[in-house]
Design a protein around this motif. Structure first.
Motif, PDB file in Angstrom:
ATOM      1  N   ASP A 204      14.099  30.182   4.177  1.00  0.00           N
ATOM      2  CA  ASP A 204      13.391  30.713   3.015  1.00  0.00           C
ATOM      3  C   ASP A 204      13.601  29.811   1.808  1.00  0.00           C
ATOM      4  O   ASP A 204      12.654  29.525   1.063  1.00  0.00           O
ATOM      5  CB  ASP A 204      13.901  32.118   2.678  1.00  0.00           C
ATOM      6  CG  ASP A 204      13.610  33.142   3.768  1.00  0.00           C
ATOM      7  OD1 ASP A 204      12.596  32.980   4.470  1.00  0.00           O
ATOM      8  OD2 ASP A 204      14.412  34.077   3.909  1.00  0.00           O
ATOM      9  N   HIS A 205      14.846  29.402   1.600  1.00  0.00           N
ATOM     10  CA  HIS A 205      15.201  28.585   0.449  1.00  0.00           C
ATOM     11  C   HIS A 205      16.155  27.478   0.890  1.00  0.00           C
ATOM     12  O   HIS A 205      17.139  27.750   1.589  1.00  0.00           O
ATOM     13  CB  HIS A 205      15.896  29.408  -0.638  1.00  0.00           C
ATOM     14  CG  HIS A 205      15.121  30.586  -1.116  1.00  0.00           C
ATOM     15  ND1 HIS A 205      14.147  30.495  -2.095  1.00  0.00           N
ATOM     16  CD2 HIS A 205      15.166  31.900  -0.751  1.00  0.00           C
ATOM     17  CE1 HIS A 205      13.639  31.691  -2.313  1.00  0.00           C
ATOM     18  NE2 HIS A 205      14.235  32.557  -1.518  1.00  0.00           N
TER      19      HIS A 205
ATOM     20  N   ALA B 138      18.144  36.524   1.467  1.00  0.00           N
ATOM     21  CA  ALA B 138      17.300  35.405   1.891  1.00  0.00           C
ATOM     22  C   ALA B 138      18.044  34.504   2.875  1.00  0.00           C
ATOM     23  O   ALA B 138      19.272  34.458   2.907  1.00  0.00           O
ATOM     24  CB  ALA B 138      16.863  34.593   0.676  1.00  0.00           C
TER      25      ALA B 138
ATOM     26  N   THR C 101      12.062  33.030  -6.503  1.00  0.00           N
ATOM     27  CA  THR C 101      11.396  34.164  -5.862  1.00  0.00           C
ATOM     28  C   THR C 101      10.198  34.661  -6.675  1.00  0.00           C
ATOM     29  O   THR C 101       9.764  35.797  -6.524  1.00  0.00           O
ATOM     30  CB  THR C 101      12.400  35.314  -5.635  1.00  0.00           C
ATOM     31  OG1 THR C 101      13.051  35.645  -6.870  1.00  0.00           O
ATOM     32  CG2 THR C 101      13.437  34.923  -4.606  1.00  0.00           C
TER      33      THR C 101
END
Length: 369
Positions: free
Chosen positions: A6-7, A28, A357
């Motif tokens: 995701d990150h 996340a 986000t």
């Protein structure tokens, strides 16, 4: 080999560690990538201590410091570690600067006290004072190395993957995603992410400068300098040392604080030579050392000015010394901390997690539209 996260947080200094921790705490899938080793000394975050203080002349930064103090206490609670020692802080020197700090503290309802130089010397015999003097108790020192470890440990406990000695060799913008090519101990890896947080300080122009320029948001011109503070031995007890800033009338501004077990750290603010972060030599500049010793002999009589233990660190200076925290597409950048960002670290982690986000940037730190 290809992976998806995701990150991806690039940079394992205090800001990157804080961002990874905040994102992982939100559930996340996070990968943190650091080109050097864990706790390395190549950037701006290493060392045993940093100043925490609320004493800004700018009310906006004072308000952020108050939020940061709450974030430090929350981080201590979450980590089970003491990270912030409130020893108090003292500012002295140019009356107009000290008056502006006093006004900002008053406006924020923060307890502080004005002193004469003679009263200050009686309270802190290890220091000599000039001009106006102000002290406030909600300040002190951050246990810097311990903070980075606490943030990295919390990030990992919440599921973040941490990779050190791994360099990002390519950042490719695909519109909604980014592909990173990593070169590490296990070879070359291709990573696809819907979000990248480049918390790389002095390396921001090299890592994401072209990407931001391609999206019409060039980074400000950063001036990267190699700063040269030093620790000086003292015979005084730890309780004798507040953190301090001297707004000199005839020289550069100076900061200082005790690093327990190492001595009293004293340094000029933002006077170092401009360097390339990849080719800096870490070598002390003799004239800078001499001037620092002369300053310490005059204004820090509680230490041995003849016995400095030299330190080398980087400043990533923005034009106005304001931070740069913004996002374009899937990439968030954090840079421009200008030698005063560490005190905000856990707050910055939350701000960067918000940005990554989909949140809006703080107007003060946003890139031009």
């Amino acid at each position: 080999m290809s992976e998806h996260h995701d990150h991806v947080v690039i940079g394992g200094g205090v800001v990157g560690a804080a961002a990874a921790r905040s994102l992982a705490a939100r559930g996340a899938r996070v990968l943190l990538v650091e080109r050097f080793g864990r706790g390395h000394d190549r950037g701006s975050s290493h060392g045993g201590s940093r100043i925490f203080r609320l004493g800004y002349a700018d009310p906006e930064y004072v308000a952020l410091c108050q939020l940061a103090l709450d974030a430090w206490r929350a981080l201590e609670s979450a980590s089970g570690r003491t990270l912030l020692d409130l020893t108090g802080a003292v500012d002295h020197g140019r009356p107009e600067q000290v008056d502006a700090i006093a006004a900002a503290l008053t406006g924020a309802g923060i307890d502080h006290e004005r002193l004469t130089p003679e009263q200050a010397t009686a309270r802190w015999p290890g220091l000599a004072f000039e001009g106006s003097v102000l002290t406030h108790p909600s300040a002190g020192r951050i246990r810097a190395a311990d903070t980075i470890e606490a943030l990295l440990d919390l990030a990992a406990s919440d599921g973040a993957h941490l990779r050190f000695d791994t360099r990002v060799t390519s950042v490719e913008d695909h519109g909604d995603t980014v592909t990173l090519v990593l070169d590490g101990p296990d070879g070359t890896t291709s990573i696809t992410a819907t979000s990248v947080v480049a918390a790389v300080g002095s390396w921001a122009p090299a890592v994401v400068g072209e990407l931001f320029a391609g999206r019409g948001a060039g980074l400000p011109a950063l001036r990267v300098t190699q700063e040269q503070p030093a620790h000086f031995p003292s015979h005084l007890p730890e309780s004798a040392w507040p953190s301090f800033v001297h707004w000199q009338t005839d020289g550069p501004d100076v900061y200082g604080l005790l690093t327990p077990g190492e001595g009293v750290k004293v340094g000029f603010h933002g006077t170092g030579a401009v360097v390339d972060p990849d080719t800096r030599d870490f070598a002390p500049e003799p004239d800078q050392v001499r001037r620092l010793q002369e300053y310490v002999a005059r204004f820090v009589p509680g230490v041995d000015a003849a016995a400095p233990e030299l330190i080398s660190c980087l400043y990533d200076n923005s034009p106005a010394e304001d931070f740069v925290l913004d996002r374009r597409g899937p990439v968030t950048v954090a840079t421009g901390f200008s030698g005063h960002g560490f005190k905000f670290a856990p707050l910055l982690g939350e701000m960067l997690a918000d940005l990554a986000t989909g949140g809006a940037p703080h107007p003060r730190f946003a890139l031009p539209a």
